[in-house]
Motif scaffolding. Sequence first.
Motif, mmCIF file in Angstrom:
data_model
loop_
_atom_site.group_PDB
_atom_site.id
_atom_site.type_symbol
_atom_site.label_atom_id
_atom_site.label_comp_id
_atom_site.label_asym_id
_atom_site.label_seq_id
_atom_site.Cartn_x
_atom_site.Cartn_y
_atom_site.Cartn_z
ATOM 1 N N ASP A 178 0.828 -1.328 -0.100
ATOM 2 C CA ASP A 178 0.044 -0.098 0.040
ATOM 3 C C ASP A 178 1.021 1.280 -0.029
ATOM 4 O O ASP A 178 1.263 1.883 1.031
ATOM 5 N N ASP A 179 1.107 1.630 -1.145
ATOM 6 C CA ASP A 179 1.991 3.077 -1.494
ATOM 7 C C ASP A 179 0.931 4.174 -1.288
ATOM 8 O O ASP A 179 0.525 5.038 -2.028
ATOM 9 N N LEU A 180 0.715 4.628 0.257
ATOM 10 C CA LEU A 180 -0.143 5.600 0.310
ATOM 11 C C LEU A 180 0.336 7.080 0.064
ATOM 12 O O LEU A 180 1.392 7.335 0.123
ATOM 13 N N PRO A 181 -0.750 7.792 -0.265
ATOM 14 C CA PRO A 181 -0.114 9.421 -0.689
ATOM 15 C C PRO A 181 0.137 10.231 0.754
ATOM 16 O O PRO A 181 -0.460 9.755 1.726
ATOM 17 N N VAL A 182 1.063 10.889 0.669
ATOM 18 C CA VAL A 182 1.621 11.560 1.984
ATOM 19 C C VAL A 182 1.016 12.952 1.785
ATOM 20 O O VAL A 182 0.550 13.598 2.888
ATOM 21 N N ALA A 183 1.245 13.697 0.799
ATOM 22 C CA ALA A 183 1.158 15.277 0.582
ATOM 23 C C ALA A 183 0.904 15.515 -1.056
ATOM 24 O O ALA A 183 1.807 14.776 -1.847
ATOM 25 N N THR A 184 0.060 16.359 -1.192
ATOM 26 C CA THR A 184 -0.071 16.966 -2.793
ATOM 27 C C THR A 184 -0.046 18.231 -2.547
ATOM 28 O O THR A 184 -0.326 18.825 -1.522
ATOM 29 N N ILE A 185 0.005 18.998 -3.627
ATOM 30 C CA ILE A 185 -0.143 20.394 -3.931
ATOM 31 C C ILE A 185 -1.626 20.726 -4.646
ATOM 32 O O ILE A 185 -1.527 20.172 -5.891
ATOM 33 N N VAL A 186 -2.303 21.177 -4.185
ATOM 34 C CA VAL A 186 -3.684 21.411 -5.080
ATOM 35 C C VAL A 186 -3.874 23.335 -5.402
ATOM 36 O O VAL A 186 -3.257 23.897 -4.657
ATOM 37 N N ILE A 187 -4.530 23.536 -6.571
ATOM 38 C CA ILE A 187 -4.649 24.787 -6.646
ATOM 39 C C ILE A 187 -5.920 25.270 -6.289
ATOM 40 O O ILE A 187 -6.912 24.474 -6.531
ATOM 41 N N PRO A 188 -6.129 26.390 -5.401
ATOM 42 C CA PRO A 188 -7.409 26.858 -5.116
ATOM 43 C C PRO A 188 -8.366 27.055 -6.108
ATOM 44 O O PRO A 188 -7.857 27.446 -7.149
ATOM 45 N N ARG A 189 -9.619 26.930 -5.872
ATOM 46 C CA ARG A 189 -10.645 27.414 -7.011
ATOM 47 C C ARG A 189 -10.540 28.925 -7.525
ATOM 48 O O ARG A 189 -10.542 29.033 -8.708
ATOM 49 N N ALA A 190 -10.113 29.386 -6.586
ATOM 50 C CA ALA A 190 -10.202 31.127 -6.747
ATOM 51 C C ALA A 190 -8.925 31.446 -7.692
ATOM 52 O O ALA A 190 -9.116 32.080 -8.957
ATOM 53 N N VAL A 191 -7.942 30.677 -7.493
ATOM 54 C CA VAL A 191 -6.561 30.819 -8.146
ATOM 55 C C VAL A 191 -6.690 30.278 -9.779
ATOM 56 O O VAL A 191 -6.516 30.718 -10.874
ATOM 57 N N ALA A 192 -7.610 29.177 -9.710
ATOM 58 C CA ALA A 192 -7.664 28.543 -11.043
ATOM 59 C C ALA A 192 -8.562 29.157 -11.770
ATOM 60 O O ALA A 192 -8.361 29.316 -13.124
ATOM 61 N N ALA A 193 -9.768 30.008 -11.301
ATOM 62 C CA ALA A 193 -10.376 30.635 -12.049
ATOM 63 C C ALA A 193 -10.087 31.849 -12.680
ATOM 64 O O ALA A 193 -10.084 32.392 -13.778
ATOM 65 N N GLU A 194 -8.994 32.489 -11.785
ATOM 66 C CA GLU A 194 -8.316 33.594 -12.363
ATOM 67 C C GLU A 194 -7.434 33.376 -13.475
ATOM 68 O O GLU A 194 -7.292 34.233 -14.278
ATOM 69 N N GLU A 195 -6.811 32.249 -13.158
ATOM 70 C CA GLU A 195 -5.857 31.705 -14.542
ATOM 71 C C GLU A 195 -6.642 31.422 -15.543
ATOM 72 O O GLU A 195 -6.295 31.713 -16.691
ATOM 73 N N ALA A 196 -7.468 30.894 -15.469
ATOM 74 C CA ALA A 196 -8.672 30.564 -16.742
ATOM 75 C C ALA A 196 -9.274 31.831 -17.241
ATOM 76 O O ALA A 196 -9.225 31.989 -18.581
ATOM 77 N N ALA A 197 -9.650 32.688 -16.538
ATOM 78 C CA ALA A 197 -9.984 34.068 -17.101
ATOM 79 C C ALA A 197 -9.057 34.768 -17.798
ATOM 80 O O ALA A 197 -8.972 35.254 -18.722
#
Length: 228
Positions: A178-197
Amino acid sequence: MQIEISAKKRTLQGKGASRRLRGSGTVPGVIYGGESPAQAIQLDHNSLYHQLKQEAFHASILSMEVEGQKERVLLRDIQMHPFKLQVLHIDFQRVDPNKKIHMKVPLHFMNEEIAPGVKLSSGIVSRVLTELDVSCLPKDLPEFISVDLADLAAGNTIHLSDLQLPEGVEVPSLVKGDDLPVATIVIPRAVAAEEAAAGVAAADIPTTVQKKEGVAKEGEKKDAGKKK
């Protein structure tokens, strides 16, 4: 770091005796395991409460002195009052230096601020695990395990297999596959929306320029026709 703790043998047992001990600022407890029989003990509440605030106290081999006799133990269980800052009962397990132990060790996350996913993409580190169940001999027990995020990009994940484990330390989950995930980096919705715009706006710019150029060319043709 060697953490020392002092206790006394407890002769009176039962709910009534434990209640009286707590009322006098003492915590009832027990030491079990090993070749010796279980021993009921009592500890000073104030001293114990402050030691429990230390992270290492929960994941280290402790040196416990019980009326002049020292034993190496692990903290195994704590019972807290539902709403008071009071320890109701505590359990310790004796340690055999020649037998492997299973222990939960805290994870320390490093270099979050320089991770590409944070610094370049405005992402947020999501800590999937905060502690890790390890197996090792008592002498190899680490106080914590480091998780280096220096190269973690947005959308990527660090798994158990990516960790640098101290020598002699195993992770039962990995052994089971079981190679479980320890940490990841996610992009907040607000930032993703700004980048899309911003991306949409950037895509519109060439179209606008082309339209203006087309209008200018048509104007030039009209002017040329009038001159003729």
